[in-house]
Write an enzyme that holds these catalytic residues in place. Structure first.
Site, short mmCIF file in Angstrom:
data_model
loop_
_atom_site.label_atom_id
_atom_site.label_comp_id
_atom_site.label_asym_id
_atom_site.label_seq_id
_atom_site.Cartn_x
_atom_site.Cartn_y
_atom_site.Cartn_z
N GLY A 25 -4.43 15.89 58.45
CA GLY A 25 -5.54 15.33 57.81
C GLY A 25 -6.63 16.53 57.88
CD GLU B 279 -29.91 24.10 39.69
OE1 GLU B 279 -29.03 23.08 39.62
OE2 GLU B 279 -29.92 25.12 40.35
ZN ZN Z 1 -26.20 26.90 39.08
#
Ligand code: ZN
Ligand code: ADP
Ligand code: MG
Length: 626
Positions: free
Chosen positions: A222, A446
């Site tokens: 894992g 953003e």
């Molecule tokens: Zn970005």
């Protein structure tokens, strides 16, 4: 990760103690030697110089004193004269050799017979001389002792070197490890699998009766932080048999052959204590594909691995009841011989936990941490897709630290929210002062990401936009997948590229200028595009085939170089395809932003004031046309 709670026994317990005692003795002996010789030297010096505190005078003065009748006694010891005056004071003096005090007295006109000074002549070979000789030998004795001591030390070192071959495995006895299956959450099937193996050891008859062979090895596979080591420790806590734990890297040492000898030692111990469990953590450190090392088949690792294979075959014939559990996050690089039936024939795969498991893990780690009412751990786990068990443990801990720093007595929602960002992107840089222009560009960028994610139905939805800088980031947008367990479609991957390029697109559309801020976005977009074409066969022109082979460098397990298994002409087609994917995605994000420029401007203004927009507020803002 070893908790200090662990009570670990060293194999070499007795030996260690013995050698410790010995070295204590040696040290003490050394101290005694110093003390003894100091005392000896002090005694000697006081003996040979009994009146060292008295005044030294010249011979002439001595003779004058004798002539004046002040002297009671003169002790002559070779050239040394000790004069005791009638008033009790002591002086000492020294004369030339080859001439006696009596002669000196006569020369200066003193008649020894008439004078009442008592002249005592002591031989040169008195105690003092003997002491003198001894005294001059003292440094030699001292340094001799020192050299002897150092030689002994060096020998001890050599003994340690020879002890290298001993295995460093720690032995956990029942329930001493402190971890049980209760501490491992969200891996129910895996726990059952391992519990069954413990049962094999405790009641082998039950299985042998039906002709079943006891399994020999279990490989825990894992990604890092998914609880492999923890699970093995829980097995140690649950099993009523001895448990030996060693890390793969502990086999690898400075000297060739040490690894193999450690393996022999470890299995030797295990055989004596059968039935028992051996746990080899990070086995990829030794279990790497043979023949890939430098120096052909004589690589140290290969010898170690060969020894493990030999030992694993060995205890079948011996009828020993030993099970080996090994853990790795790189099963792909393990030698096939390790994986064949009869060796690590069972695999327990641990994966990054899903939402339900994350809730369980959070529950385990919230024990002993007071949490405000109304905080829903399942909501928290919803917000943390991709977090491993270790990340979640870290998140819980960070939240507790944050709450403590904020002087609260319970951990609240905002502590958790801040900690998620911290674990993902690092702590906020509050003191960093950015120019208005930078803030504007960041906000635009953003919101560009968020808007694209919101508008594209295939893309993950944005849950948080922030222009608080963290780590290297000026701001960031977080997305949540609609269904984190589902397979990814080509459309989704394309949408992800569009979202990744949304930041740059917004800069270009709104501000008419592009910045350096989008470098990471482009890297991600390119990576997605390349894997789509080269690994997932998602190119219409190239069809369903893979291109390029990932290759490991021998010593740096992480570094991956790519082996070309395609022609140069195909390489240029790949480049074309990647370029095509990226350009069309960029066009798409630009058109999305152009069409919704008013929304974008609104959200940007809101974001500049509020710094962070989250959850429903964000969804609402992104959907409202002004
Ligand atoms: Zn970005
Ligand atoms: P690995 O060996 O797989 O890299 P570890 O077993 O060392 O990971 O896990 C690191 C830490 O993460 C553990 O000590 C534990 O605190 C936490 N952890 C990981 N998985 C789980 C889990 N399933 N349940 C509870 N805690 C977990
Ligand atoms: Mg581990």
């Amino acid at each position: 990760m070893i908790k200090s709670k662990y009570i670990a026994f060293d194999f070499r317990l007795n030996e260690v103690k013995m050698s410790k005692k010995k070295s204590n003795f040696q040290k003490n002996g050394f101290v005694y030697l110093i003390i003894a010789s100091t005392i000896f030297a002090l005694i000697l010096s006081s003996l040979s110089n009994p009146f060292s505190a008295s005044t030294e005078i010249s011979v002439t003065e001595t003779l004058e004193m004798i002539a004046d009748g002040k002297v009671k006694e003169v002790v002559v010891q070779g050239e040394k004269l000790t004069i005791i005056a009638k008033d009790g004071s002591k002086y000492f003096s020294s004369k030339e050799s080859g001439i006696s005090l009596l002669e000196l007295m006569k020369d200066s006109g003193i008649d020894p017979l008439k004078n009442d000074a008592n002249i005592v002549v002591k031989g040169r070979s008195g105690w003092g001389t003997a002491f003198n000789i001894l005294f001059s030998f003292l440094p030699i004795i001292f340094f001799g002792g020192l050299i002897l001591f150092m030689m002994r030390q060096a020998q001890g070192g050599a003994n340690q070197t020879f002890g290298f071959g001993k295995s460093k495995a720690r032995k956990f006895t029942e329930n001493k490890s402190g971890v049980t299956f209760k501490d491992v959450a969200g891996v129910e099937e895996e726990k059952i699998e391992l519990a069954e193996i413990v049962e094999f050891l405790q009641e082998p008859a039950k299985f042998i009766k039906l002709g079943a062979k006891v399994p020999k090895g279990v490989l825990l596979v894992g990604p890092p932080g998914t609880g492999k080591t923890l699970l093995a420790k829980a097995v140690a806590g649950e099993a009523a048999v001895p448990f030996y734990s060693i890390s793969g890297s502990e086999f690898v040492e400075m000297f060739v052959g040490v690894g193999a000898s450690r393996v022999r030692d470890l299995f030797g111990q295990a055989k004596i204590n059968s039935p028992c469990i051996i746990f080899i953590d990070e086995i990829d450190a030794v279990g790497r594909h043979r023949g890939s090392g430098l120096g052909g088949g004589h690589d140290e690792r290969e010898q170690t691995l060969n020894q493990i294979l030999v030992e694993m075959d060995g205890f079948e014939s011996g009828g020993f009841n030993i099970i080996i559990i090994a853990a790795t996050n790189r099963p792909d690089i393990l030698d096939p011989a390790l994986l064949r039936p009869g060796r690590f024939d069972r695999r327990v795969v641990l994966d990054v936990p899903d939402m339900k498991s994350r809730t369980e893990i959070l529950k385990v780690h919230s024990q002993g941490k007071p949490i405000e009412d109304g905080v829903d751990l399942s909501k928290l786990s919803e917000q943390t897709p991709g977090f491993s068990g270790a990340d979640l443990a870290n998140l819980m801990n960070e939240s507790a630290i944050l709450a403590a720093r904020r002087k609260k007595d319970k951990i609240g929602h905002d502590d958790f929210a801040e900690s998620i960002d911290r674990v993902l992107a690092g702590p906020a840089k509050m003191s960093k002062i950015l120019s208005k222009q930078t803030i504007k560009v960041t906000a635009c960028h953003e919101v560009g990401h968020a808007l694209c994610g919101h508008l594209l139905p295939e893309a993950d939805s944005p849950v948080k936009v922030s222009i608080i800088s963290r780590g290297h980031m000026g701001g960031y947008t977080r997305f949540l997948p609609d269904d984190e367990t589902a397979l990814q479609t080509k459309k989704q991957l394309e949408a992800r590229i569009v979202v990744a390029l949304g930041g740059r697109a917004a800069e270009e559309v709104v501000l008419g200028e592009i910045t350096t801020g989008a470098s990471n976005d482009m890297e991600q977009a390119t990576k997605i595009a390349r894997t789509m074409i080269m690994k997932f066969g998602m190119s219409d022109i190239l069809g369903p085939r893979t291109m390029g082979k990932r290759e490991e460098t021998v010593f740096l397990g992480r570094e991956v170089s790519e082996q070309k298994d395609y022609s140069e002409s195909l390489a240029s087609v790949i480049d074309e395809e990647v370029k095509e994917l990226i350009t069309s995605a960029y066009e798409k994000s630009k058109s999305l932003i152009k069409d919704n420029i008013e929304i974008l401007n609104n959200v940007v203004d809101y974001l500049i004031i509020n710094e962070t927009i989250e959850g429903e507020t964000l969804t609402k803002l992104l959907s409202t046309q002004s």
